[in-house]
Scaffold this motif. Structure first.
Motif, PDB file in Angstrom:
ATOM      1  N   GLY A  59       2.391  -1.107   8.614  1.00  0.00           N
ATOM      2  CA  GLY A  59       2.461  -1.681   7.269  1.00  0.00           C
ATOM      3  C   GLY A  59       3.387  -0.868   6.390  1.00  0.00           C
ATOM      4  N   ARG A  60       4.214  -1.566   5.643  1.00  0.00           N
ATOM      5  CA  ARG A  60       5.214  -0.847   4.838  1.00  0.00           C
ATOM      6  C   ARG A  60       4.614  -0.066   3.685  1.00  0.00           C
ATOM      7  NH1 ARG A  60       8.422  -6.357   4.124  1.00  0.00           N
ATOM      8  NH2 ARG A  60       7.344  -6.695   6.066  1.00  0.00           N
ATOM      9  N   GLU A  61       3.343  -0.343   3.346  1.00  0.00           N
ATOM     10  CA  GLU A  61       2.703   0.453   2.289  1.00  0.00           C
ATOM     11  C   GLU A  61       2.553   1.921   2.692  1.00  0.00           C
ATOM     12  OE1 GLU A  61      -0.539  -1.704   4.619  1.00  0.00           O
ATOM     13  OE2 GLU A  61       1.369  -2.263   3.711  1.00  0.00           O
ATOM     14  N   TYR A  62       2.675   2.218   3.994  1.00  0.00           N
ATOM     15  CA  TYR A  62       2.580   3.601   4.465  1.00  0.00           C
ATOM     16  C   TYR A  62       3.892   4.375   4.314  1.00  0.00           C
ATOM     17  CZ  TYR A  62      -1.886   2.372   6.569  1.00  0.00           C
ATOM     18  OH  TYR A  62      -3.176   1.969   6.771  1.00  0.00           O
ATOM     19  N   VAL A  63       4.995   3.697   4.121  1.00  0.00           N
ATOM     20  CA  VAL A  63       6.297   4.368   4.085  1.00  0.00           C
ATOM     21  C   VAL A  63       6.360   5.434   2.985  1.00  0.00           C
ATOM     22  CG1 VAL A  63       8.784   4.066   3.737  1.00  0.00           C
ATOM     23  CG2 VAL A  63       7.515   2.489   5.227  1.00  0.00           C
ATOM     24  N   PRO A  64       5.980   5.141   1.736  1.00  0.00           N
ATOM     25  CA  PRO A  64       6.032   6.207   0.723  1.00  0.00           C
ATOM     26  C   PRO A  64       5.173   7.417   1.096  1.00  0.00           C
ATOM     27  CG  PRO A  64       5.781   4.070  -0.336  1.00  0.00           C
ATOM     28  CD  PRO A  64       5.585   3.849   1.141  1.00  0.00           C
ATOM     29  N   LEU A  65       4.036   7.172   1.727  1.00  0.00           N
ATOM     30  CA  LEU A  65       3.180   8.288   2.164  1.00  0.00           C
ATOM     31  C   LEU A  65       3.868   9.108   3.247  1.00  0.00           C
ATOM     32  CD1 LEU A  65      -0.238   6.392   2.353  1.00  0.00           C
ATOM     33  CD2 LEU A  65       0.538   7.952   0.556  1.00  0.00           C
ATOM     34  N   ALA A  66       4.506   8.435   4.198  1.00  0.00           N
ATOM     35  CA  ALA A  66       5.206   9.137   5.271  1.00  0.00           C
ATOM     36  C   ALA A  66       6.381   9.944   4.717  1.00  0.00           C
ATOM     37  CB  ALA A  66       5.695   8.145   6.323  1.00  0.00           C
ATOM     38  N   LEU A  67       7.097   9.389   3.771  1.00  0.00           N
ATOM     39  CA  LEU A  67       8.229  10.104   3.180  1.00  0.00           C
ATOM     40  C   LEU A  67       7.753  11.318   2.384  1.00  0.00           C
ATOM     41  CD1 LEU A  67      10.426   7.070   2.071  1.00  0.00           C
ATOM     42  CD2 LEU A  67      10.800   8.602   4.036  1.00  0.00           C
ATOM     43  N   ARG A  68       6.644  11.173   1.666  1.00  0.00           N
ATOM     44  CA  ARG A  68       6.085  12.326   0.927  1.00  0.00           C
ATOM     45  C   ARG A  68       5.580  13.373   1.911  1.00  0.00           C
ATOM     46  NH1 ARG A  68       6.244  16.298  -2.240  1.00  0.00           N
ATOM     47  NH2 ARG A  68       4.311  16.857  -3.287  1.00  0.00           N
ATOM     48  N   ALA A  69       4.935  12.939   2.980  1.00  0.00           N
ATOM     49  CA  ALA A  69       4.476  13.886   3.998  1.00  0.00           C
ATOM     50  C   ALA A  69       5.659  14.656   4.572  1.00  0.00           C
ATOM     51  CB  ALA A  69       3.721  13.158   5.102  1.00  0.00           C
ATOM     52  N   GLN A  70       6.761  13.967   4.813  1.00  0.00           N
ATOM     53  CA  GLN A  70       7.947  14.643   5.349  1.00  0.00           C
ATOM     54  C   GLN A  70       8.443  15.719   4.385  1.00  0.00           C
ATOM     55  OE1 GLN A  70       9.532  13.994   8.565  1.00  0.00           O
ATOM     56  NE2 GLN A  70      10.078  16.070   7.921  1.00  0.00           N
ATOM     57  N   GLU A  71       8.437  15.409   3.080  1.00  0.00           N
ATOM     58  CA  GLU A  71       8.836  16.418   2.088  1.00  0.00           C
ATOM     59  C   GLU A  71       7.943  17.650   2.184  1.00  0.00           C
ATOM     60  OE1 GLU A  71       8.580  14.602  -1.767  1.00  0.00           O
ATOM     61  OE2 GLU A  71      10.211  13.194  -1.361  1.00  0.00           O
ATOM     62  N   LEU A  72       6.634  17.430   2.353  1.00  0.00           N
ATOM     63  CA  LEU A  72       5.697  18.554   2.439  1.00  0.00           C
ATOM     64  C   LEU A  72       5.873  19.339   3.735  1.00  0.00           C
ATOM     65  CD1 LEU A  72       2.536  16.836   0.916  1.00  0.00           C
ATOM     66  CD2 LEU A  72       4.100  18.459  -0.198  1.00  0.00           C
TER      67      LEU A  72
END
Length: 192
Positions: A59-72
């Motif tokens: 689901g594309r709603e997870y993309v912002p979470l994945a991108l923020r996780a990558q930053e962390l």
């Protein structure tokens, strides 16, 4: 041990140790308790790596979470003397028009302007000779994704949580959690 904490985290691997680090970094008085000594072989983090991808088939709603996780993860790697993340890319493929996961991952990549390469089965075989997929499959390669060195992640979060004042109790299975109106008592097998 009869100490008072703002937060007690039961289970000091993956999510627990990361929560302990981020809370302690904010000045919260944290206790982390684990039945074993993290990292260990008794949880889902065990093993060398875990994939992290940004185009999400769930689901594309997870993309912002994945991108923020990558930053962390990138932030953690800058603080670390251990390897945390390897940008090796991620490959996804499935039957064209019959793989909702692949369709959603491609759609999420397009919606969030993620870098992906759409590939044919011939292009995949040429690029990765060990992979052969049927001609009726669609595929994509996401070059900015990769793998997390999961046990190194836990080692660093554990070390940094301690630096920020978190207490960590290991080899102490929780036997009981007693709740009261304004407090909680966590009882371990070792009574500490």
């Amino acid at each position: 041990m009869n100490k008072h904490y703002d937060v007690i985290v039961v289970g000091a691997v993956s999510m627990g140790i990361a929560a302990g680090y981020y809370l302690s970094r904010q000045g919260v008085k944290v206790l982390l308790v684990d039945a074993f000594n993290p990292p260990h072989t008794n949880a889902s983090h065990h093993g060398d790596t875990r994939v992290i991808r940004h185009a999400y088939g769930e689901g594309r709603e997870y993309v912002p979470l994945a991108l923020r996780a990558q930053e962390l993860w990138d932030e953690l790697e800058k603080m670390s003397y251990l390897k945390i993340f390897s940008r090796v890319g991620a490959l996804g493929f499935g039957p064209k028009g019959e793989s909702p996961f692949i369709d959603e991952a491609i759609a999420s990549a397009k919606e969030f302007d993620l870098s992906i390469e759409l590939l044919s089965s011939k292009e995949i075989s040429k690029r990765w000779p060990g992979i052969a997929i049927p001609e009726n499959y669609e595929a994509f390669f996401e070059p900015n994704s990769g793998v997390l060195w999961s046990e190194n992640c836990i080692r660093m979060y554990r070390e940094l949580a301690k630096v920020h004042g978190a207490d960590i109790v290991v080899n102490s299975p929780v036997e009981d959690i007693q709740t009261y109106e304004d407090s909680v008592t966590v009882v371990t097998k070792n009574r500490n």
